[in-house]
Design a protein around this motif. Structure first.
Motif, PDB file in Angstrom:
ATOM      1  N   ASP A   1       4.025   5.789  -5.343  1.00  0.00           N
ATOM      2  CA  ASP A   1       3.945   5.904  -6.803  1.00  0.00           C
ATOM      3  C   ASP A   1       2.901   6.930  -7.215  1.00  0.00           C
ATOM      4  O   ASP A   1       3.134   7.772  -8.097  1.00  0.00           O
ATOM      5  CB  ASP A   1       3.608   4.543  -7.419  1.00  0.00           C
ATOM      6  CG  ASP A   1       4.762   3.551  -7.274  1.00  0.00           C
ATOM      7  OD1 ASP A   1       5.901   4.016  -7.037  1.00  0.00           O
ATOM      8  OD2 ASP A   1       4.517   2.330  -7.389  1.00  0.00           O
TER       9      ASP A   1
ATOM     10  N   SER B   1       2.370   1.765  -3.407  1.00  0.00           N
ATOM     11  CA  SER B   1       1.402   2.307  -4.366  1.00  0.00           C
ATOM     12  C   SER B   1       1.115   3.768  -4.071  1.00  0.00           C
ATOM     13  O   SER B   1       0.942   4.581  -4.981  1.00  0.00           O
ATOM     14  CB  SER B   1       0.107   1.484  -4.324  1.00  0.00           C
ATOM     15  OG  SER B   1      -0.522   1.613  -3.056  1.00  0.00           O
TER      16      SER B   1
ATOM     17  N   HIS C   1       0.832  -1.208   0.000  1.00  0.00           N
ATOM     18  CA  HIS C   1       0.000   0.000   0.000  1.00  0.00           C
ATOM     19  C   HIS C   1       0.868   1.259   0.000  1.00  0.00           C
ATOM     20  O   HIS C   1       0.587   2.223  -0.715  1.00  0.00           O
ATOM     21  CB  HIS C   1      -0.910  -0.007   1.238  1.00  0.00           C
ATOM     22  CG  HIS C   1      -1.701   1.244   1.408  1.00  0.00           C
ATOM     23  ND1 HIS C   1      -2.789   1.557   0.623  1.00  0.00           N
ATOM     24  CD2 HIS C   1      -1.535   2.283   2.276  1.00  0.00           C
ATOM     25  CE1 HIS C   1      -3.265   2.730   0.996  1.00  0.00           C
ATOM     26  NE2 HIS C   1      -2.522   3.185   1.990  1.00  0.00           N
TER      27      HIS C   1
END
Length: 463
Positions: A194, A191, A188
């Motif tokens: 990102d 992500s 998590h």
């Protein structure tokens, strides 16, 4: 200009909270993640249920600290005190005491005899335990007991191994769960990083970078802090005006001392006002109550936000502190004062602040101590409709039953309502004779004018 992102994020959260705002309003970028906490280890054997009677096997199923804690809850109906619980645990670990001995010591202690908790199967082994500790026959009894238990040793070893296996399997399951949860959270975070990187690049293209947003937030925080400081400065500038206002409408100092006389008897009867149990007066004003305490040999300390009042108190040798009452009470140790009094302070506070004040008072007042809050009485029609609003800093009247309920709800005991008439003029026409025309209806209205102009709730801190 170089920014420390972590520092700025922390400052954003802290400053917004300090200024009375909600950090959530800034969005998820400024918060510390929203995931639930990771799993925690729990013993396989559940806590013992509260019952009137137990079997010996129910209590012996636990070990070490869990055994001591469940024994206390079952026999003494409370958690172990730090000293007693630690001493029994160390005695078990060192072999000086057995589980049977610990249960017996608790069950037949003075406190245990008060509850008379029945433990089926304890009396005989505990009697043997006591005799086995005798100087002369104890070794022989212990040797005989060990021989008799040889046949039962395989069963007990198997039971212990089974219990250990259950705990090991539970720990293994927990480790696996933590591993999976950690991997999920790492994924998590990756992500999120990102996505944040992509968003930062997009914002850079439109000249709205993260650093620019943080700089704007910092500027907003600084502006809000400056406005708050300016507001506090304006309030302090009005402090002398408020002092003159009270001098014009509240009454002469001798009258104020006369109105406080009932509280003097209350604190004296409770043994309060000593150096070990001082009386803290919140919103002490000109210090008439503090003077009354000092003149009768009692220790009192005042708190007020009005610098003019504080300077006046100190000039007369009274102990007074300038500052916010909640902040100063929060700085005091638990159970460090005998009483907290507040004469006409509650009606100045927003309800959430009033609740905080009552909570802080309960924390700092020692067991057996007292909380006294005096306020205008809206049961009196003239007070509720007119005199209450003489002071422009008043917020709203507080009905006696509501303030009494609040003190009881927040943990105080024996909360009473004292309706006060000493040193207070009641401007009301007399009631009509009962045989006068319309007396029953008119006297109902007139009685509202005869109600006490002030009241106080007097509450005790339980043991």
């Amino acid at each position: 200009m170089t920014f420390d992102v972590g520092h700025v994020l922390r400052r954003v959260r802290n400053e917004v909270a300090r200024l009375g705002g909600s950090p959530e309003a800034l969005g998820g970028d400024f918060l510390d993640g929203g995931e639930d906490s990771l799993p925690r280890w729990r013993p396989v054997t559940p806590p013992l249920e509260r019952k009137a009677a137990y079997t010996l096997g129910e209590l012996l199923a636990y070990s070490d600290e869990a055994f001591i804690e469940n024994a206390y809850m079952a026999i003494l109906r409370r958690r172990p005190d730090e000293g007693g619980g630690r001493a029994l645990t160390e005695a078990l670990r060192s072999g000086q005491l057995t589980k049977i001995g610990a249960l017996g010591e608790l069950r037949w202690s003075a406190e245990g005899m008060l509850y008379q908790t029945h433990i089926d199967g304890l009396l005989v082994p505990y009697t043997f335990f006591k005799w086995s500790r005798k100087r002369l026959i104890g070794p022989a009894l212990r040797w005989a007991h060990a021989v008799l238990r040889l046949g039962d040793m395989p069963r007990r070893a198997a039971a212990g191994e089974a219990a250990q296996s259950r705990e090991t399997r539970e720990l293994g399951r927990l480790v696996n769960t933590l591993s999976l949860a950690t991997e999920a959270r790492l994924a998590h975070v990756e992500s999120w990083v990102d996505a944040a990187t992509i968003a930062a690049r997009e914002e850079a293209r439109t000249e709205k970078t993260l650093f620019e947003r943080l700089a704007r937030v910092e500027a907003w925080i600084d502006a809000q802090a400056a406005e708050k400081a300016a507001s506090e400065s304006r309030e302090q500038a009005l402090a002398p005006l408020y002092v003159r206002f009270e001098e014009a409408f509240r009454g002469a100092p001798d009258l104020i001392r006369q109105r406080a006389l009932p509280y003097l008897g209350m604190v004296q009867a409770a043994g309060l006002g000593t150096a070990a149990a001082p009386i803290v007066d919140v919103g002490c004003g000109n210090g008439e109550w503090l003077e009354l305490l000092r003149d009768h040999g009692l220790v009192g300390r005042g708190i007020d936000t009005n610098a003019t009042f504080v300077q006046s108190c100190r000039a007369r040798g009274l102990d007074a502190m300038e500052g916010d009452a909640l902040a100063l009470l929060a700085s005091m140790p638990d159970e460090s004062v005998g009483a907290v009094t507040g004469m006409h302070i509650a009606e100045h506070l927003p309800f959430p602040v009033l609740v905080q004040l009552v909570d802080e008072c309960r924390r700092v007042i020692r067991p057996g101590g007292m909380l006294i809050l005096e306020t205008p009485n809206p049961e009196n029609l003239l007070v509720a409709s007119h005199y209450f609003y003489f002071d422009p800093t008043h917020r709203n009247p507080l009905p006696p039953l509501a303030l009494q309920w609040l003190a009881g709800e927040r943990g105080f005991e024996h909360v009473t309502i004292e309706r006060l008439t000493i040193g207070r003029e009641i401007q009301a026409p007399p009631l009509l004779p009962e045989d006068a025309a319309g007396a029953a209806s008119i006297n109902v209205m007139l009685s509202l004018l005869h109600a006490a102009p002030d009241y106080a709730i007097v509450a005790r801190r339980g043991q």
